[in-house]
Design a protein around this motif. Structure first.
Motif, PDB file in Angstrom:
ATOM      1  N   THR A 136      31.877  35.859  28.992  1.00 32.55           N
ATOM      2  CA  THR A 136      30.821  36.097  28.217  1.00 32.55           C
ATOM      3  C   THR A 136      30.158  37.736  28.463  1.00 32.55           C
ATOM      4  N   ARG A 137      29.516  38.308  27.427  1.00 27.60           N
ATOM      5  CA  ARG A 137      29.100  39.597  27.806  1.00 27.60           C
ATOM      6  C   ARG A 137      28.289  39.827  29.256  1.00 27.60           C
ATOM      7  N   ALA A 138      27.470  38.694  29.274  1.00 33.82           N
ATOM      8  CA  ALA A 138      26.622  38.857  30.691  1.00 33.82           C
ATOM      9  C   ALA A 138      27.518  38.802  31.826  1.00 33.82           C
ATOM     10  N   GLN A 139      28.779  37.782  32.013  1.00 39.80           N
ATOM     11  CA  GLN A 139      29.577  37.772  32.998  1.00 39.80           C
ATOM     12  C   GLN A 139      30.257  39.226  33.094  1.00 39.80           C
ATOM     13  N   ALA A 140      30.935  39.673  31.790  1.00 35.38           N
ATOM     14  CA  ALA A 140      31.532  40.834  31.672  1.00 35.38           C
ATOM     15  C   ALA A 140      30.661  42.017  32.437  1.00 35.38           C
ATOM     16  N   GLY A 141      29.184  42.099  31.982  1.00 34.94           N
ATOM     17  CA  GLY A 141      28.442  43.135  32.558  1.00 34.94           C
ATOM     18  C   GLY A 141      28.382  43.181  33.963  1.00 34.94           C
ATOM     19  N   GLN A 142      27.977  41.842  34.729  1.00 37.67           N
ATOM     20  CA  GLN A 142      28.061  41.753  36.151  1.00 37.67           C
ATOM     21  C   GLN A 142      29.630  42.257  36.834  1.00 37.67           C
ATOM     22  N   ALA A 143      30.563  42.015  36.112  1.00 38.71           N
ATOM     23  CA  ALA A 143      31.816  42.411  36.780  1.00 38.71           C
ATOM     24  C   ALA A 143      31.986  43.911  36.647  1.00 38.71           C
ATOM     25  N   VAL A 144      31.427  44.574  35.462  1.00 35.20           N
ATOM     26  CA  VAL A 144      31.528  45.835  35.609  1.00 35.20           C
ATOM     27  C   VAL A 144      30.526  46.476  36.386  1.00 35.20           C
ATOM     28  N   ASP A 145      29.381  46.049  36.596  1.00 37.15           N
ATOM     29  CA  ASP A 145      28.418  46.401  37.699  1.00 37.15           C
ATOM     30  C   ASP A 145      28.985  46.498  38.974  1.00 37.15           C
ATOM     31  N   VAL A 146      29.427  45.424  39.205  1.00 37.12           N
ATOM     32  CA  VAL A 146      30.047  45.224  40.656  1.00 37.12           C
ATOM     33  C   VAL A 146      31.213  46.191  41.141  1.00 37.12           C
ATOM     34  N   PHE A 147      32.118  46.253  39.902  1.00 38.35           N
ATOM     35  CA  PHE A 147      33.050  47.295  40.039  1.00 38.35           C
ATOM     36  C   PHE A 147      32.475  48.852  40.141  1.00 38.35           C
ATOM     37  N   LEU A 148      31.769  49.173  39.387  1.00 35.84           N
ATOM     38  CA  LEU A 148      31.152  50.572  39.494  1.00 35.84           C
ATOM     39  C   LEU A 148      30.333  50.844  40.830  1.00 35.84           C
ATOM     40  N   GLU A 149      29.672  49.630  41.316  1.00 36.85           N
ATOM     41  CA  GLU A 149      28.822  49.714  42.606  1.00 36.85           C
ATOM     42  C   GLU A 149      29.849  49.922  43.693  1.00 36.85           C
ATOM     43  N   SER A 150      30.955  49.367  43.683  1.00 38.20           N
ATOM     44  CA  SER A 150      32.118  49.385  44.749  1.00 38.20           C
ATOM     45  C   SER A 150      32.595  50.679  44.672  1.00 38.20           C
ATOM     46  N   VAL A 151      33.034  51.532  43.598  1.00 41.36           N
ATOM     47  CA  VAL A 151      33.474  52.706  43.488  1.00 41.36           C
ATOM     48  C   VAL A 151      32.467  53.654  44.092  1.00 41.36           C
ATOM     49  N   LEU A 152      31.263  53.381  43.636  1.00 38.68           N
ATOM     50  CA  LEU A 152      30.098  54.526  44.073  1.00 38.68           C
ATOM     51  C   LEU A 152      29.967  54.296  45.514  1.00 38.68           C
ATOM     52  N   GLU A 153      30.118  53.207  46.191  1.00 36.48           N
ATOM     53  CA  GLU A 153      29.726  53.042  47.499  1.00 36.48           C
ATOM     54  C   GLU A 153      30.847  53.700  48.077  1.00 36.48           C
ATOM     55  N   ALA A 154      32.302  53.332  47.972  1.00 35.50           N
ATOM     56  CA  ALA A 154      33.270  54.213  48.588  1.00 35.50           C
ATOM     57  C   ALA A 154      33.276  55.429  48.366  1.00 35.50           C
ATOM     58  N   VAL A 155      32.731  56.202  47.181  1.00 33.88           N
ATOM     59  CA  VAL A 155      32.852  57.662  47.239  1.00 33.88           C
ATOM     60  C   VAL A 155      31.874  58.169  48.203  1.00 33.88           C
ATOM     61  N   ARG A 156      30.670  57.486  48.010  1.00 32.36           N
ATOM     62  CA  ARG A 156      29.326  58.042  49.089  1.00 32.36           C
ATOM     63  C   ARG A 156      29.684  57.920  50.590  1.00 32.36           C
ATOM     64  N   SER A 157      30.482  56.828  50.907  1.00 35.41           N
ATOM     65  CA  SER A 157      30.940  57.022  52.121  1.00 35.41           C
ATOM     66  C   SER A 157      31.821  57.831  52.656  1.00 35.41           C
ATOM     67  N   GLY A 158      32.584  58.635  51.757  1.00 35.82           N
ATOM     68  CA  GLY A 158      33.509  59.604  51.880  1.00 35.82           C
ATOM     69  C   GLY A 158      35.022  59.121  51.663  1.00 35.82           C
ATOM     70  N   LYS A 159      35.107  57.841  51.099  1.00 38.42           N
ATOM     71  CA  LYS A 159      36.480  57.506  51.007  1.00 38.42           C
ATOM     72  C   LYS A 159      37.011  58.175  49.602  1.00 38.42           C
ATOM     73  N   SER A 160      38.237  58.061  49.562  1.00 44.14           N
ATOM     74  CA  SER A 160      39.173  58.541  48.145  1.00 44.14           C
ATOM     75  C   SER A 160      39.069  57.258  47.536  1.00 44.14           C
ATOM     76  N   VAL A 161      39.037  57.116  46.217  1.00 46.38           N
ATOM     77  CA  VAL A 161      39.128  55.932  45.228  1.00 46.38           C
ATOM     78  C   VAL A 161      40.407  56.327  44.392  1.00 46.38           C
ATOM     79  N   GLY A 162      41.272  55.419  44.365  1.00 45.05           N
ATOM     80  CA  GLY A 162      42.405  55.593  43.349  1.00 45.05           C
ATOM     81  C   GLY A 162      42.283  54.391  42.447  1.00 45.05           C
ATOM     82  N   LEU A 163      42.507  54.977  41.303  1.00 46.99           N
ATOM     83  CA  LEU A 163      42.556  54.049  40.142  1.00 46.99           C
ATOM     84  C   LEU A 163      43.676  54.091  39.366  1.00 46.99           C
ATOM     85  N   PRO A 164      44.700  53.221  39.593  1.00 46.25           N
ATOM     86  CA  PRO A 164      46.090  53.346  39.104  1.00 46.25           C
ATOM     87  C   PRO A 164      45.984  53.673  37.546  1.00 46.25           C
ATOM     88  N   GLY A 165      46.698  54.272  37.152  1.00 43.91           N
ATOM     89  CA  GLY A 165      46.895  54.956  35.719  1.00 43.91           C
ATOM     90  C   GLY A 165      45.793  55.884  35.137  1.00 43.91           C
TER      91      GLY A 165
END
Length: 118
Positions: free
Chosen positions: A46-75
């Motif tokens: 559903t759009r709500a579930q997809a929204g939650q999945a995208v939010d979790v993904f973006l927050e994970s990427v942001l947290e990794a970058v804030r902690s100084g880690k490199s984030v590789g996104l294939p492709g």
């Protein structure tokens, strides 16, 4: 005596029925809403579930970058934090020399597969 300038004739605007709305895919920006819609369409969520999945993904990427880690996104590419050195700059307007402190910036390097398809 002043010379009057001739005005250019006004152009008629096309009637509203003739103006076509730009298709949604022709948009210049692919924002979060479009991403959520795409995830929902392709996964069956559903759009709500997809929204939650995208939010979790973006927050994970942001947290990794804030902690100084490199984030590789294939492709897509790699995001990393780069240190900037302290340097001397010039204040615009006054030409006064100022000291710019060291800092950090976010760098993105596009994947070679992405570069090849652009």
């Amino acid at each position: 005596m002043t010379k009057k300038s001739a005005k250019a004739p006004a152009t008629k605007a096309a009637p509203k029925s003739v103006k076509a709305a730009a298709p949604k895919s022709a948009s210049v920006k692919f924002g979060k809403t479009a991403l959520v819609d795409t995830v929902a369409d392709q996964t069956g969520l559903t759009r709500a579930q997809a929204g939650q999945a995208v939010d979790v993904f973006l927050e994970s990427v942001l947290e990794a970058v804030r902690s100084g880690k490199s984030v590789g996104l294939p492709g897509l590419g790699t995001m990393s934090v780069k240190e900037t050195a302290a340097r001397t700059g010039v204040r615009p307007g006054t030409s006064e020399k100022i000291q710019i402190p060291a800092g950090k910036k976010l760098a993105f390097k596009a994947a070679t597969t992405l570069k090849g398809t652009l």
